[in-house]
Design a protein around this motif. Sequence first.
Motif, PDB file in Angstrom:
ATOM      1  N   LYS A 184       1.718  -4.785   6.393  1.00  0.00           N
ATOM      2  CA  LYS A 184       0.751  -4.831   5.290  1.00  0.00           C
ATOM      3  C   LYS A 184      -0.556  -5.416   5.826  1.00  0.00           C
ATOM      4  N   TYR A 189      -5.513   0.170   5.066  1.00  0.00           N
ATOM      5  CA  TYR A 189      -6.249   0.435   3.831  1.00  0.00           C
ATOM      6  C   TYR A 189      -7.625   1.012   4.143  1.00  0.00           C
ATOM      7  N   THR A 283       4.402  -3.068  -6.532  1.00  0.00           N
ATOM      8  CA  THR A 283       4.278  -4.226  -7.424  1.00  0.00           C
ATOM      9  C   THR A 283       3.341  -3.988  -8.609  1.00  0.00           C
TER      10      THR A 283
HETATM   11  C1  LIG Z   1       2.152  -3.231  -0.799  1.00  0.00           C
HETATM   12  C2  LIG Z   1       2.412  -1.801  -0.481  1.00  0.00           C
HETATM   13  C3  LIG Z   1       3.433  -1.073  -1.109  1.00  0.00           C
HETATM   14  C4  LIG Z   1       4.276  -1.632  -2.230  1.00  0.00           C
HETATM   15  O1  LIG Z   1       5.074  -2.690  -1.842  1.00  0.00           O
HETATM   16  P1  LIG Z   1       5.696  -3.652  -2.947  1.00  0.00           P
HETATM   17  O2  LIG Z   1       6.363  -4.706  -2.150  1.00  0.00           O
HETATM   18  O3  LIG Z   1       6.644  -2.856  -3.728  1.00  0.00           O
HETATM   19  O4  LIG Z   1       4.570  -4.150  -3.771  1.00  0.00           O
HETATM   20  C5  LIG Z   1       3.642   0.240  -0.713  1.00  0.00           C
HETATM   21  N1  LIG Z   1       2.877   0.818   0.231  1.00  0.00           N
HETATM   22  C6  LIG Z   1       1.875   0.163   0.844  1.00  0.00           C
HETATM   23  C7  LIG Z   1       1.066   0.849   1.853  1.00  0.00           C
HETATM   24  C8  LIG Z   1       1.614  -1.172   0.506  1.00  0.00           C
HETATM   25  O5  LIG Z   1       0.614  -1.817   1.112  1.00  0.00           O
END
Ligand SMILES: *Cc1c(COP(=O)(O)O)cnc(C)c1O
Length: 340
Positions: A184, A189, A283
Motif C-alpha cells: 500500500k 496511486y 474499507t
Molecule cells: C487499500 C486498498 C484496497 C482495499 O483494502 P482494504 O484493506 O479492504 O481497505 C484494495 N486495493 C488497493 C490498491 C488498496 O490500496
Amino acid sequence: MKQNLDWANLPFGYMKTNYNVRCYYRDGKWGELEVSSSEYLTVHMAATGLHYGQEAFEGLKAFKGKDSKVRVFRWEENAKRLQNSAKGVMMAEVSDELFKKAMDKVIELNADFVPPYESGASLYIRPLLFGSGAQVGVKPASEYTFIMFVTPVGPYFKEGFKPVNMLITREYDRAAPLGTGHLKVGGNYAASLRSIDKAHHLNFANVLYLDAKEKKYIDECGPANFFAIKGNTYITPESKSILPSITNMSLLQLAKDLGLTVERRPVLETELGGFDEVGACGTAAVISPIREIVDMQNNIKYEYCKDGQAGEVSTKLYNKLRAIQYGDEPDTHNWVSVIM
Ligand SMILES: *Cc1c(COP(=O)(O)O)cnc(C)c1O
C-alpha cells in the motif's frame, strides 16, 4: 466539545479534527508518541518520501455501536500490512504496539468526531509512514515519520446500494508484475491517476485493471479488490500485483460461513460473462456492486444487476460485515476491538 455535524451527509473526504499523533524514527529507534493540533508538517526538502516515493499508508475505520462503544475492525491486519509495505520499500517498521498506541490515542483525542450509530457514518483512520531523512543518492532514508490522523466519513451508500460501472483499459497499468502492487504505497496511486481520470471523463466510476503482462486476467478494481459470485462460489483473483484487501479477506470468510465455496485464483477476463454478481471491495464502501463492465478496445459489455439492484449474495455479505463492524451481530471471528 460535542460536534454538531450533518453526519449522515458527510462525504468521503478530509475534515479537520482536534488532534493527530506523530512519532519519529531516528538513530535506529522510534521516539515517544507526540500529540499535535497542527495539520502541517515541517519536512526536509531532501526527504526520500518526497523524492523517491519511500512512503506507505493504511486506511481503517472506527464505528460507534448502539451501545455507544467504539469498535475498530481488524486493526492487527492493517498493522501487519503496514509492516509489509515498510519492508517492501525499505522503511523502518512500525510495531503492532506502536500502531495500537497511536490508534487508541488518536481516537480518544478525537472522540467527539466518532459519528453516532444512527448516522451510518464512521471515523476513518489514516496511518502514514514515510522517509523523512535527507538523501540525494537513491537509498533508504535513516529517519522516518509515522503519523496517524482521523476524519469522519459519511455512509458510502445513503439510499442503499448504487451499482457502478467499470472501464477496462489496456493503455495504462497500475502496477508491474514484480513491482509494488502488493504494497500500500503512494506510487501505485500516482500510477493510477491518469487511467482513473480517463474513466471518470468517460462517465465510469473506476478502472478495472488487467494483469500488466498478458492483459488477460483481472487484477484490481481501481483502489479496491475485485470479487465475483458464480452460483454458490465466491471468486477473487490471485496475482502478485494485487493489494491484499482486508475487506476481501473478511468477505471470503463470511462467504464460507454462508456455505459458499471460495476460490482465490487467476481470473480470466473472458470469465466475466459467466458471473452472476460482481463487485469491488475495500474499507471505504465495503462492497460496491458493479452493474456494467466495458472493454472498450474489444467492444464488449458485460452486464449485471439487470433489475438495477445489487445481487442477493453481495447484499447478504455487505449487511453481515457491516453488522459485525457496528457490533449488531456477534463477532465470531474476533475481528473487532473495542477501543472506548
Ligand atoms: C487499500 C486498498 C484496497 C482495499 O483494502 P482494504 O484493506 O479492504 O481497505 C484494495 N486495493 C488497493 C490498491 C488498496 O490500496
